[in-house]
Write a protein that holds these residues in place. Structure first.
Motif, PDB file in Angstrom:
ATOM      1  N   LYS A 178       2.888   5.978  -2.491  1.00 28.02           N
ATOM      2  CA  LYS A 178       3.917   6.910  -2.709  1.00 28.02           C
ATOM      3  C   LYS A 178       4.331   7.057  -4.280  1.00 28.02           C
ATOM      4  O   LYS A 178       4.252   8.204  -4.611  1.00 28.02           O
ATOM      5  CB  LYS A 178       5.121   6.187  -2.228  1.00 28.02           C
ATOM      6  CG  LYS A 178       6.371   7.392  -2.233  1.00 28.02           C
ATOM      7  CD  LYS A 178       7.342   6.679  -1.467  1.00 28.02           C
ATOM      8  CE  LYS A 178       8.840   7.200  -1.542  1.00 28.02           C
ATOM      9  NZ  LYS A 178      10.074   6.773  -0.697  1.00 28.02           N
ATOM     10  N   ARG A 179       3.993   6.066  -4.930  1.00 19.89           N
ATOM     11  CA  ARG A 179       4.031   6.055  -6.334  1.00 19.89           C
ATOM     12  C   ARG A 179       3.021   6.849  -7.000  1.00 19.89           C
ATOM     13  O   ARG A 179       3.035   7.668  -8.108  1.00 19.89           O
ATOM     14  CB  ARG A 179       3.857   4.665  -7.046  1.00 19.89           C
ATOM     15  CG  ARG A 179       4.070   4.477  -8.516  1.00 19.89           C
ATOM     16  CD  ARG A 179       3.646   3.154  -8.981  1.00 19.89           C
ATOM     17  NE  ARG A 179       2.344   3.063  -8.751  1.00 19.89           N
ATOM     18  CZ  ARG A 179       1.670   1.700  -8.886  1.00 19.89           C
ATOM     19  NH1 ARG A 179       2.702   0.729  -9.206  1.00 19.89           N
ATOM     20  NH2 ARG A 179       0.655   1.582  -8.514  1.00 19.89           N
ATOM     21  N   ASP A 180       1.636   6.872  -6.688  1.00 21.21           N
ATOM     22  CA  ASP A 180       0.491   7.512  -7.253  1.00 21.21           C
ATOM     23  C   ASP A 180       0.237   8.802  -6.549  1.00 21.21           C
ATOM     24  O   ASP A 180      -0.857   9.491  -7.244  1.00 21.21           O
ATOM     25  CB  ASP A 180      -0.722   6.449  -7.205  1.00 21.21           C
ATOM     26  CG  ASP A 180      -0.248   5.230  -7.903  1.00 21.21           C
ATOM     27  OD1 ASP A 180       0.562   5.079  -8.748  1.00 21.21           O
ATOM     28  OD2 ASP A 180      -0.899   3.950  -7.630  1.00 21.21           O
ATOM     29  N   GLY A 181       0.812   9.146  -5.495  1.00 19.86           N
ATOM     30  CA  GLY A 181       0.596  10.406  -5.024  1.00 19.86           C
ATOM     31  C   GLY A 181      -0.882  10.317  -4.129  1.00 19.86           C
ATOM     32  O   GLY A 181      -1.808  11.286  -3.998  1.00 19.86           O
ATOM     33  N   THR A 182      -1.239   9.071  -3.745  1.00 21.89           N
ATOM     34  CA  THR A 182      -2.661   8.975  -3.122  1.00 21.89           C
ATOM     35  C   THR A 182      -2.400   8.829  -1.534  1.00 21.89           C
ATOM     36  O   THR A 182      -1.379   8.744  -1.086  1.00 21.89           O
ATOM     37  CB  THR A 182      -3.305   7.766  -3.485  1.00 21.89           C
ATOM     38  OG1 THR A 182      -2.362   6.629  -3.350  1.00 21.89           O
ATOM     39  CG2 THR A 182      -3.635   8.147  -5.066  1.00 21.89           C
TER      40      THR A 182
ATOM     41  N   ALA B 140       9.826   3.576   4.048  1.00 22.65           N
ATOM     42  CA  ALA B 140       9.595   3.893   2.742  1.00 22.65           C
ATOM     43  C   ALA B 140       9.593   5.365   2.564  1.00 22.65           C
ATOM     44  O   ALA B 140       9.490   6.059   1.480  1.00 22.65           O
ATOM     45  CB  ALA B 140       8.011   3.487   2.527  1.00 22.65           C
ATOM     46  N   ASP B 141       9.762   6.049   3.581  1.00 26.41           N
ATOM     47  CA  ASP B 141       9.867   7.667   3.708  1.00 26.41           C
ATOM     48  C   ASP B 141       8.924   8.081   2.945  1.00 26.41           C
ATOM     49  O   ASP B 141       9.009   9.237   2.100  1.00 26.41           O
ATOM     50  CB  ASP B 141      11.367   8.012   3.025  1.00 26.41           C
ATOM     51  CG  ASP B 141      11.731   9.660   3.141  1.00 26.41           C
ATOM     52  OD1 ASP B 141      11.344   9.958   4.237  1.00 26.41           O
ATOM     53  OD2 ASP B 141      12.184   9.993   2.244  1.00 26.41           O
ATOM     54  N   PHE B 142       7.548   7.907   3.658  1.00 23.79           N
ATOM     55  CA  PHE B 142       6.424   8.325   2.867  1.00 23.79           C
ATOM     56  C   PHE B 142       5.960   9.737   3.505  1.00 23.79           C
ATOM     57  O   PHE B 142       6.141  10.014   4.761  1.00 23.79           O
ATOM     58  CB  PHE B 142       5.208   7.365   3.309  1.00 23.79           C
ATOM     59  CG  PHE B 142       3.979   7.718   2.644  1.00 23.79           C
ATOM     60  CD1 PHE B 142       3.430   7.678   1.355  1.00 23.79           C
ATOM     61  CD2 PHE B 142       2.901   8.297   3.397  1.00 23.79           C
ATOM     62  CE1 PHE B 142       2.508   8.210   0.861  1.00 23.79           C
ATOM     63  CE2 PHE B 142       1.718   8.582   2.901  1.00 23.79           C
ATOM     64  CZ  PHE B 142       1.472   8.581   1.643  1.00 23.79           C
ATOM     65  N   LYS B 143       5.789  10.587   2.526  1.00 20.96           N
ATOM     66  CA  LYS B 143       5.273  12.032   3.195  1.00 20.96           C
ATOM     67  C   LYS B 143       4.064  12.561   3.146  1.00 20.96           C
ATOM     68  O   LYS B 143       3.521  13.515   3.439  1.00 20.96           O
ATOM     69  CB  LYS B 143       6.377  13.271   2.479  1.00 20.96           C
ATOM     70  CG  LYS B 143       7.760  12.847   2.812  1.00 20.96           C
ATOM     71  CD  LYS B 143       8.094  12.788   4.173  1.00 20.96           C
ATOM     72  CE  LYS B 143       9.754  12.777   4.049  1.00 20.96           C
ATOM     73  NZ  LYS B 143      10.267  12.507   5.639  1.00 20.96           N
ATOM     74  N   GLY B 144       3.110  11.634   2.694  1.00 16.43           N
ATOM     75  CA  GLY B 144       1.838  11.769   2.172  1.00 16.43           C
ATOM     76  C   GLY B 144       0.774  11.903   3.327  1.00 16.43           C
ATOM     77  O   GLY B 144       0.998  11.585   4.579  1.00 16.43           O
ATOM     78  N   ASN B 145      -0.492  11.692   2.933  1.00 12.75           N
ATOM     79  CA  ASN B 145      -1.659  11.809   3.908  1.00 12.75           C
ATOM     80  C   ASN B 145      -1.943  10.399   4.610  1.00 12.75           C
ATOM     81  O   ASN B 145      -1.888   9.326   3.671  1.00 12.75           O
ATOM     82  CB  ASN B 145      -2.866  12.563   3.402  1.00 12.75           C
ATOM     83  CG  ASN B 145      -3.971  12.959   4.361  1.00 12.75           C
ATOM     84  OD1 ASN B 145      -3.481  13.089   5.520  1.00 12.75           O
ATOM     85  ND2 ASN B 145      -5.099  12.508   3.986  1.00 12.75           N
ATOM     86  N   VAL B 146      -2.258  10.396   5.867  1.00 14.73           N
ATOM     87  CA  VAL B 146      -2.407   8.817   6.224  1.00 14.73           C
ATOM     88  C   VAL B 146      -3.839   8.738   6.864  1.00 14.73           C
ATOM     89  O   VAL B 146      -4.348   9.752   7.453  1.00 14.73           O
ATOM     90  CB  VAL B 146      -1.583   8.505   7.512  1.00 14.73           C
ATOM     91  CG1 VAL B 146      -1.830   7.134   8.164  1.00 14.73           C
ATOM     92  CG2 VAL B 146       0.174   8.760   7.123  1.00 14.73           C
ATOM     93  N   VAL B 147      -4.645   8.023   6.503  1.00 13.75           N
ATOM     94  CA  VAL B 147      -5.978   7.837   6.794  1.00 13.75           C
ATOM     95  C   VAL B 147      -6.442   6.487   7.252  1.00 13.75           C
ATOM     96  O   VAL B 147      -5.919   5.400   6.919  1.00 13.75           O
ATOM     97  CB  VAL B 147      -6.972   7.826   5.479  1.00 13.75           C
ATOM     98  CG1 VAL B 147      -8.499   7.931   5.867  1.00 13.75           C
ATOM     99  CG2 VAL B 147      -6.629   9.095   4.780  1.00 13.75           C
TER     100      VAL B 147
ATOM    101  N   LYS C 129       0.924  -1.352   0.081  1.00 13.76           N
ATOM    102  CA  LYS C 129      -0.130   0.027   0.038  1.00 13.76           C
ATOM    103  C   LYS C 129       0.726   1.256  -0.170  1.00 13.76           C
ATOM    104  O   LYS C 129       0.632   2.104  -0.718  1.00 13.76           O
ATOM    105  CB  LYS C 129      -1.030   0.115   1.099  1.00 13.76           C
ATOM    106  CG  LYS C 129      -2.387  -0.683   1.046  1.00 13.76           C
ATOM    107  CD  LYS C 129      -3.131  -0.551   2.459  1.00 13.76           C
ATOM    108  CE  LYS C 129      -4.245  -1.388   2.350  1.00 13.76           C
ATOM    109  NZ  LYS C 129      -5.126  -1.187   3.493  1.00 13.76           N
ATOM    110  N   VAL C 130       1.778   1.404   0.777  1.00 15.15           N
ATOM    111  CA  VAL C 130       2.710   2.507   0.971  1.00 15.15           C
ATOM    112  C   VAL C 130       3.551   2.777  -0.380  1.00 15.15           C
ATOM    113  O   VAL C 130       3.690   3.698  -0.728  1.00 15.15           O
ATOM    114  CB  VAL C 130       3.721   2.438   2.157  1.00 15.15           C
ATOM    115  CG1 VAL C 130       4.910   1.611   1.896  1.00 15.15           C
ATOM    116  CG2 VAL C 130       3.903   3.922   2.568  1.00 15.15           C
ATOM    117  N   TYR C 131       3.892   1.429  -1.183  1.00 18.60           N
ATOM    118  CA  TYR C 131       4.651   1.737  -2.066  1.00 18.60           C
ATOM    119  C   TYR C 131       3.748   2.362  -3.363  1.00 18.60           C
ATOM    120  O   TYR C 131       3.952   3.311  -3.829  1.00 18.60           O
ATOM    121  CB  TYR C 131       4.845   0.239  -2.541  1.00 18.60           C
ATOM    122  CG  TYR C 131       5.930   0.497  -3.921  1.00 18.60           C
ATOM    123  CD1 TYR C 131       7.206   0.220  -4.376  1.00 18.60           C
ATOM    124  CD2 TYR C 131       5.000   0.498  -5.345  1.00 18.60           C
ATOM    125  CE1 TYR C 131       7.824   0.550  -5.435  1.00 18.60           C
ATOM    126  CE2 TYR C 131       5.607   0.436  -6.327  1.00 18.60           C
ATOM    127  CZ  TYR C 131       7.122   0.433  -6.523  1.00 18.60           C
ATOM    128  OH  TYR C 131       7.687   0.425  -7.697  1.00 18.60           O
TER     129      TYR C 131
END
Length: 318
Positions: A196-200, A260-267, A191-193
């Motif tokens: 991160k790839r799709d900007g979701t 994964a160094d994910f910087k996006g939104n977490v829901v 999911k995180v991959y």
């Protein structure tokens, strides 16, 4: 010179088999050992003649039995009969053929799902047959329980040393990273991959509050090799981190996000069920044998798994 040992690993291309292969190739192999890792391409283990032909080819002296028909929650719900019958056939064929060919030791891999649905915690090795398993995967669970019954039968009637291990939630390189019907950690990594790839958004199913004991596949591999060489009991042994190393799904997700160094939104999608809150297992028996065994730190093992998945995304099971 020590007598040659030929160790056959069924299910050798799966999560645990690949971990054992990695550990063997990185310092655990002894000079007198030959390790053979086989998959369903080498034999149909639900067919006795096919199983015997493979044993005739390799002539193993020891067996680590990992092969099984496996699936997630929804597949188990739909095909409980198939899971029971196929796994019963596989396990009976592997143990019967091991005995026929004079295999000295068999170590089979069970699962914590075999424990009673209604129980007290922490669960331990004495509680396996204290009540029915959860109804959702009763076919798979009962088939796995029967390995314990077979091991005791072979020991009492035939005098051979067959045993089993019970790992808690295993994760690591070569896992099945399926999103919809897989296990929680590899699902989070996939999911995180994608997020991160799709900007979701990165979506965690449920509240994140359930707690689990996770064991890194390469730690499990080292422990299974120890069981093969040194553990002499017929009774199974739980292979797990300690109770205090249990983590919540939220904490596991945070470790994945960091790796994964994910910087996006977490829901958190709280419309999804949390499932069982906890199923804590005791590793007291393991610690009585190996008080100083060092498990890989959770964050480090997650990082290694995430990096493996990112590198092997195109060919990883998903």
């Amino acid at each position: 010179m020590s007598e040659k040992q030929v160790i056959l690993v069924t299910g050798g291309t799966g999560l645990v088999g690949k971990a054992i292969e990695y550990v063997v190739q990185n310092g655990e192999k002894q000079p007198n050992e030959e390790w053979i890792f086989v998959s369903s391409k080498d034999a149909n283990l639900s067919d006795l003649a096919s199983t015997e032909a493979m044993f005739e080819k390799y002539k193993p002296t020891q067996v680590i039995h990992l092969a099984a028909m496996v699936g997630g929650l929804f597949k188990n719900l739909k095909y409980n009969l198939d899971f029971f019958r196929t796994n019963i056939q596989i396990n009976d064929n592997v143990l019967a053929t091991s005995y026929k060919f004079g295999v000295k030791k068999v170590v089979s891999c069970l699962s914590t799902c075999i424990f009673p649905d209604k129980t007290t915690y922490p669960i331990n090795e004495k509680m396996i047959h204290n009540g029915p398993p959860h109804d959702s995967n009763f076919g798979y669970s009962y088939a796995k329980r029967m390995i314990d019954v077979l091991n005791k039968g072979y020991n009492k009637q035939k005098g051979v040393n067959y045993t089993a291990v019970i790992p808690t939630n295993v994760y690591g390189p070569h896992d099945n990273f399926e999103l919809e019907d897989g296990h929680v950690l590899p699902g989070l990594i996939n999911k995180v991959y994608c997020a991160k790839r799709d900007g979701t958004d990165f979506v965690i199913w449920g509240t994140g509050s359930p707690r689990r004991q996770f064991i890194y596949s390469r730690d499990l591999a080292r422990l299974m090799i120890w069981v093969l060489r040194n553990y002499t009991e017929i009774e199974p042994i739980i292979l797990s981190v300690s109770e205090e190393d249990e983590v919540s799904i939220k904490e596991a997700a945070e470790a994945v996000l960091k790796a994964a160094d994910f910087k996006g939104n977490v829901v958190f999608d709280t419309s999804k069920s949390d499932g069982q809150f906890k199923k804590t297992a005791s590793n007291e028996k393991l610690r009585s044998y190996l008080p100083d065994f060092k498990f890989t730190p959770f964050d480090k093992a997650i990082k290694e798994t995430v990096e493996w998945f990112e590198t092997n995304y195109e060919t990883a099971r998903k």
